[in-house]
Design a protein around this motif. Structure first.
Motif, short mmCIF file in Angstrom:
data_model
loop_
_atom_site.label_atom_id
_atom_site.label_comp_id
_atom_site.label_asym_id
_atom_site.label_seq_id
_atom_site.Cartn_x
_atom_site.Cartn_y
_atom_site.Cartn_z
N ARG A 92 -5.05 -3.49 53.68
CA ARG A 92 -5.13 -3.30 52.24
C ARG A 92 -4.38 -2.03 51.81
O ARG A 92 -4.23 -1.07 52.58
CB ARG A 92 -6.60 -3.21 51.81
N LYS A 93 -3.93 -2.03 50.57
CA LYS A 93 -3.23 -0.87 50.05
C LYS A 93 -4.21 0.26 49.77
O LYS A 93 -5.36 0.02 49.39
CB LYS A 93 -2.48 -1.23 48.76
N ARG A 104 -0.10 0.98 52.97
CA ARG A 104 -1.29 0.26 53.40
C ARG A 104 -2.06 1.18 54.34
O ARG A 104 -1.49 2.10 54.94
CB ARG A 104 -0.92 -1.05 54.09
#
Length: 307
Positions: free
Chosen positions: A51-52, A18
């Motif tokens: 978020r990745k 992430r």
């Protein structure tokens, strides 16, 4: 133009980090810079950082040092760092430190787009001076071909560069550092960027307006122009009467009742009457005005009466 580096974690089954995990690798203070529509404060920042890295292309940097930052994402089995050409020396140092941290974390090498390999230790010695020089020469060719100015993308605000500014950069002892001094500080200013307002008056004329508030550092255009979509609506030949609205503050600046209109003056006349000690160049198209006091504003009002 840009230079891209990749760091490929060993093994066939890798879970992309992430963004927050990647930034924690270092250097200290690394942060993402949002596009305006994404900037929703600390909560939005936290969601974005969660978020990745294979879902987003982030622009990373460190305040107040970054000028253009660098792009970061995960794709096709590798972490990718893209540095724009030219970027400020600070941008390069931060990007190379981040690549070093990634390589050290995964026990992997850093591969430049030309195939050159670097270790976590050697990547920080990458010679980026040639890339900055090549970028500045590309700017020069563009200006020599007839372009009046070049818009240089920054982490917070784009800045306009013309031949005069570029010549100053080339004449300096270190053009790379001079470019960094040009693109970096505007990204982290606390100044107010004055918004343009335009409307058609009852007599059919076009009225354009900017506002300058007492005591507030403000960025204004040298020569106001309507954006293309507004110009198309009002007609290409319609003249615009530009004015500068002057606002005074009598009381706490967090109280709306403290603000009052002091009048409006012709923009060009006010521009000529600005006190030189409080005006500096922001970029090719704009000026930076340090907060005016009431006496300065009265002088602007007087200039408008005499215009």
């Amino acid at each position: 133009m840009s230079i891209t580096f990749t760091v490929a974690p060993p093994g066939r089954r890798h879970r992309p980090l992430r963004l927050a995990e990647a930034m924690r690798l270092g250097p200290t203070g690394l942060r993402p810079y949002f596009q305006p529509e994404e900037n929703g404060g600390s909560e939005e920042l936290e969601r974005y950082a969660g978020r990745k890295t294979d879902e987003i292309i982030s622009r990373l940097g460190i305040s107040p040092y970054s000028g253009r930052g660098f792009e970061f994402t995960y794709q096709q089995g590798a972490y990718t760092v893209r540095v724009l050409t030219p970027s400020a020396p600070n941008d390069w140092r931060i990007a190379l430190d981040f690549l070093s941290a990634l390589a050290r974390h995964f026990g992997a090498s850093v591969v430049a787009e030309n195939g050159d390999n670097f270790t976590a230790e050697t990547i920080t010695s990458f010679d980026y001076s040639g890339d900055i020089r090549a970028g500045l020469m590309a700017f020069l060719r563009s200006l020599e071909s007839g372009n009046p100015a070049i818009l240089v993308q920054g982490v917070n605000v784009d800045v306009s560069l013309n031949r005069e500014i570029l010549d100053h950069i080339f004449r300096s002892d270190s053009p790379a550092n001079a470019f960094g001094d040009f693109v970096g500080p505007p990204q982290h200013t606390d100044a107010h960027f004055a918004s343009q307002m335009a409307a058609r008056a009852p007599d059919g004329s076009i009225q354009g307006l900017y506002t300058l508030t007492e005591g507030v550092d403000t960025v204004l255009p040298h020569s106001p122009t309507l954006p293309p979509h507004i110009r198309q609506q009002v007609g290409q030949e319609s003249p615009v009467d530009w004015e500068l609205a002057l606002v005074g503050i009598d009381g706490p600046d967090d109280d709306p009742e403290s603000f009052s209109s002091l009048g409006a003056v012709d923009f060009a006349a006010a521009f000529r009457a600005l006190p030189p000690r409080k005006v500096s160049r922001f970029d090719a198209d704009r000026i930076y005005i340090r907060g005016l006091n009431r006496a300065d504003i009265r002088a602007l009002l007087d200039s408008g009466r005499g215009a």
